[in-house]
Design an enzyme around this catalytic site. Structure first.
Site, PDB file in Angstrom:
ATOM      1  N   PRO A   6       7.883 -27.114  -5.527  1.00  0.00           N
ATOM      2  CA  PRO A   6       8.448 -25.785  -5.251  1.00  0.00           C
ATOM      3  C   PRO A   6       7.732 -24.705  -6.074  1.00  0.00           C
ATOM      4  O   PRO A   6       7.446 -24.908  -7.243  1.00  0.00           O
ATOM      5  CB  PRO A   6       9.902 -25.910  -5.703  1.00  0.00           C
ATOM      6  CG  PRO A   6      10.146 -27.376  -5.848  1.00  0.00           C
ATOM      7  CD  PRO A   6       8.834 -27.992  -6.176  1.00  0.00           C
ATOM      8  N   GLU A   7       7.449 -23.574  -5.440  1.00  0.00           N
ATOM      9  CA  GLU A   7       6.824 -22.475  -6.155  1.00  0.00           C
ATOM     10  C   GLU A   7       7.843 -21.345  -6.307  1.00  0.00           C
ATOM     11  O   GLU A   7       9.007 -21.495  -5.952  1.00  0.00           O
ATOM     12  CB  GLU A   7       5.544 -22.054  -5.422  1.00  0.00           C
ATOM     13  CG  GLU A   7       4.619 -23.261  -5.264  1.00  0.00           C
ATOM     14  CD  GLU A   7       3.183 -22.950  -4.893  1.00  0.00           C
ATOM     15  OE1 GLU A   7       2.737 -21.817  -5.102  1.00  0.00           O
ATOM     16  OE2 GLU A   7       2.511 -23.880  -4.407  1.00  0.00           O
ATOM     17  N   ARG A  41      -3.229 -30.377 -10.095  1.00  0.00           N
ATOM     18  CA  ARG A  41      -4.624 -30.112 -10.427  1.00  0.00           C
ATOM     19  C   ARG A  41      -5.544 -30.097  -9.233  1.00  0.00           C
ATOM     20  O   ARG A  41      -6.654 -29.600  -9.322  1.00  0.00           O
ATOM     21  CB  ARG A  41      -5.116 -31.126 -11.446  1.00  0.00           C
ATOM     22  CG  ARG A  41      -5.118 -32.538 -10.943  1.00  0.00           C
ATOM     23  CD  ARG A  41      -5.465 -33.514 -12.035  1.00  0.00           C
ATOM     24  NE  ARG A  41      -5.315 -34.865 -11.538  1.00  0.00           N
ATOM     25  CZ  ARG A  41      -5.349 -35.933 -12.299  1.00  0.00           C
ATOM     26  NH1 ARG A  41      -5.526 -35.806 -13.593  1.00  0.00           N
ATOM     27  NH2 ARG A  41      -5.212 -37.116 -11.782  1.00  0.00           N
TER      28      ARG A  41
END
Ligand SMILES: [Zn+2]
Length: 258
Positions: free
Chosen positions: A2-3, A248
């Site tokens: 989730p952002e 990443r």
């Protein structure tokens, strides 16, 4: 993962279910707070800070949670049985609703007056009432040698961007994720676009950066390694970047982004 926009929407749902109501149950299923009991306290609000959630009570207590990789909050009627079993980390309930936190990466109780311990490190919040683009730009520029893809994910610079938006923002601005921050002339445009992108997505679940919500068409480069760039047809690349093992992998078009 989730952002900031998904966390913003989660906060709004938690707020709607809990704020203004007295807790009739609190069930902390994390060892450190297993005996905590907030029953009888009235929830005053839930607010997002970057990707963190702060649920405050009238007793001066804050429940700090973070979704991390797989976490979610689900709201259901108080009378129903909470589903999820061993995945549940926290239940907060009143006589109408229960909020069930699944696989939360952070669950902690702290005095509201000490919230800075949890969120004080964060840079300007892209969806916050105190959003400050100039300060975000200043923090990003403070380490000019750092690859821009890493700098955007560092929540101390600006809070709310995760791996999807990072990849999409850099594509839309034509910037290679490994370009040093100091070589990005128009950081302000990048920061401005970040704000608009999260703001445009905050009311819906799911992220769309292309303007097309159809499955498989929501992103420009994220998750599309080895497939043709939607603009130029060059195959999209992917590689690991940065120190955070959770987020990443990055995606970019080697032709559109330099
Ligand atoms: Zn391209």
């Amino acid at each position: 993962m989730p952002e900031g926009d998904a966390v913003w929407l989660t906060a709004r749902r938690l707020h709607a279910a809990l704020a203004g109501r007295v807790l009739t149950r609190s069930d902390f299923r994390v060892p450190r707070f297993a005996t905590a009991d907030l029953t009888g306290q009235q929830v005053t609000e839930t607010v997002p800070r970057g990707k963190h959630l702060l649920t405050r009570t009238d007793a001066g207590i804050t429940v700090h949670t973070h979704l991390r990789m797989d976490g979610s909050w689900r709201i259901q009627p108080a009378a129903t049985r909470a589903s999820g079993g061993h995945r549940i980390r926290l239940i907060l309930a009143n006589d109408t609703w229960q909020a069930v936190g699944h696989l939360l990466g952070v669950v902690e109780i702290l005095p509201t007056a000490a919230e800075q311990r949890a969120v004080g490190h964060l840079g300007p919040d892209l969806l916050g009432p105190d959003w400050d683009p100039a300060e975000a730009e200043r923090r990003l520029r403070a380490d000019p040698a750092r690859p821009v893809g890493e700098a955007l994910l560092d929540q101390r610079n600006l809070a709310g961007i995760g791996n999807v938006y990072k990849a999409e923002l850099l594509f839309l601005r034509g910037i290679n994720p490994w370009r040093p921050v100091g070589d990005v002339a128009d950081i302000d445009a990048l920061v401005g676009l970040a704000r608009r992108m999260l703001d445009a997505n905050k009311e819906r679940s799911g992220m769309v950066t292309t303007g097309v919500a159809r499955r498989g068409e929501q992103t420009w480069v994220y998750g599309r390694a080895g497939r043709p760039c939607r603009r130029c047809g060059t195959l999209v690349k992917s590689a690991d970047q940065g120190r955070n093992p959770e987020e990443r992998i990055t995606y970019w078009c080697p032709r559109c982004q330099s």
